[in-house]
Scaffold this motif. Sequence first.
Motif, PDB file in Angstrom:
ATOM      1  N   ASP A  25     -22.549 -72.567  44.093  1.00  0.00           N
ATOM      2  CA  ASP A  25     -22.501 -71.156  43.524  1.00  0.00           C
ATOM      3  C   ASP A  25     -23.778 -70.189  43.926  1.00  0.00           C
ATOM      4  O   ASP A  25     -23.757 -69.042  44.195  1.00  0.00           O
ATOM      5  N   SER A  26     -24.974 -70.983  43.967  1.00  0.00           N
ATOM      6  CA  SER A  26     -26.128 -70.323  44.335  1.00  0.00           C
ATOM      7  C   SER A  26     -26.420 -70.068  45.865  1.00  0.00           C
ATOM      8  O   SER A  26     -27.303 -69.579  46.204  1.00  0.00           O
ATOM      9  N   GLU A  27     -25.289 -70.565  46.613  1.00  0.00           N
ATOM     10  CA  GLU A  27     -25.375 -70.359  48.051  1.00  0.00           C
ATOM     11  C   GLU A  27     -26.493 -70.903  48.815  1.00  0.00           C
ATOM     12  O   GLU A  27     -26.898 -70.823  49.799  1.00  0.00           O
ATOM     13  N   LEU A  28     -26.975 -72.323  48.075  1.00  0.00           N
ATOM     14  CA  LEU A  28     -28.016 -73.182  48.999  1.00  0.00           C
ATOM     15  C   LEU A  28     -27.259 -74.190  49.632  1.00  0.00           C
ATOM     16  O   LEU A  28     -27.864 -74.486  50.370  1.00  0.00           O
ATOM     17  N   LEU A  29     -26.176 -74.588  48.972  1.00  0.00           N
ATOM     18  CA  LEU A  29     -25.367 -75.481  49.784  1.00  0.00           C
ATOM     19  C   LEU A  29     -23.973 -74.989  50.083  1.00  0.00           C
ATOM     20  O   LEU A  29     -23.578 -74.189  49.445  1.00  0.00           O
ATOM     21  N   GLU A  30     -23.518 -75.755  51.053  1.00  0.00           N
ATOM     22  CA  GLU A  30     -21.945 -75.314  51.572  1.00  0.00           C
ATOM     23  C   GLU A  30     -21.323 -76.545  51.804  1.00  0.00           C
ATOM     24  O   GLU A  30     -22.080 -77.345  52.334  1.00  0.00           O
ATOM     25  N   GLU A  31     -19.999 -76.610  51.643  1.00  0.00           N
ATOM     26  CA  GLU A  31     -19.004 -77.732  52.183  1.00  0.00           C
ATOM     27  C   GLU A  31     -18.787 -77.447  53.658  1.00  0.00           C
ATOM     28  O   GLU A  31     -18.327 -76.433  53.814  1.00  0.00           O
ATOM     29  N   LEU A  66     -21.729 -82.144  52.837  1.00  0.00           N
ATOM     30  CA  LEU A  66     -22.581 -80.793  52.269  1.00  0.00           C
ATOM     31  C   LEU A  66     -23.665 -80.501  53.268  1.00  0.00           C
ATOM     32  O   LEU A  66     -24.275 -81.270  53.899  1.00  0.00           O
ATOM     33  N   ARG A  67     -23.893 -79.313  53.358  1.00  0.00           N
ATOM     34  CA  ARG A  67     -24.987 -78.722  54.146  1.00  0.00           C
ATOM     35  C   ARG A  67     -25.917 -77.737  53.413  1.00  0.00           C
ATOM     36  O   ARG A  67     -25.688 -76.845  52.736  1.00  0.00           O
TER      37      ARG A  67
END
Length: 420
Positions: A47-53, A68-69
């Motif tokens: 949600d904080s846009e620090l990680l993405e799938e 996860l990236r």
Amino acid sequence: MPDEQLGALVTVLDLVRSGTARTRPQLSQVSGLGRTVVAQRVAQLIDSELLEETSAVVSTGGRPPRELRFRAEAGQLLVAELGATALCVGIADLAGTILVEHEETADIAAGPEAVLGRVEELFDGLLAARPSGGPPVWGVGIGVPGPVEFAAGRPMAPPIMPGWDGYPVRERFADRYDAPAWVDNDVNLMALGELRVGLAMDAADAVFLKIGSGIGAGLISAGHLHRGSQGAAGDVGHVAVVDDTSAVCRCGNTGCLEAVAGGAALGRQATEAARAGESRFLADRLTGPEPLHVADVVDAAAHGDPYAVELLVRSGQFIGRTLATLVNFYNPSLVVIGGSVAEAGDLFLAAIRQTVYRRSLPLATRDLRIVRSSLGERAGLHGAAFVVIDELFSPDRLAEWINHGAPAGFPGLTGPRPTG
């Protein structure tokens, strides 16, 4: 945010950032956190846009997990390393990768207004050259060639930086770019760069020795940069090595290592030798009133000039004696040599190594490696990026900005860390 949640959040983020764990099951296995906790913290970080799938990985049974990236492109960092005679600036991503850089000559003695004004011009130019809609500036990292009180972000009585004493470097950049800024000694940043992406990555205890116009050391202890109580640790250039009162150092004392073995000292000695006719090669280089520089000494030695060779060997021996004291006292497993004089070649490095091994205890040198930096001039830029990254993603700092999505717009984030 409760401490327990914050701790889990930092753990999950660090594991993904480092590449140690890339899926939720791996995060749970490596961290020891329950699957529900991991799922909650991963969701928060997405949600904080620090990680993405990203794409799913091969399953060992059941539904394949999604990888996860860490979104290193979410923000960018402005980084600069200021030396005695040059400066280098760049933009880095949140993984510490240098995306673009620029280097040019500069005179640190010109004062903070002139030098930092030029740094700002270069920063602005690099930002303007980005594609429109580029990510925000999350932080600024600056290295300067003198003692820095790290907590205050200000140079303190720097010997080769007239007019810089107490100058608010941190506040200047934080206000201009509306983002937190950190300032450190340039050698500390070089050591940090080597620790994160250089030869010291696998060394828990190491020394980075910069040999340029001046001489300084950055200390790595138990995998962390050791600054000391006020940030002055490692200033070995001002250790007294001779009783010669004619060897006046820029710090005002006499007989300092820097005054007899640093790049400025080598340039001065070469100029005197050229004028006295002690070196034909150096005399041919001295074509006007301008003094010679250490690069002339290195070039002369490469061409076999006996006087230049003697200068470099003697400098290496002086440095080796001081380094041997550090080795006996500190017992590192690795010494990384960097700076402009470090490029003098194998003869210079051999003089350092021979002296260290001769004057150190056998146990202290049993597994010791003394090597030339693999990062060269970029070590400081990498370190400037990582000093910002380390601060931004530390638990206390992260707690201050995570609910806002980014540290951009929080120039005061560099203040005293919250307690209690």
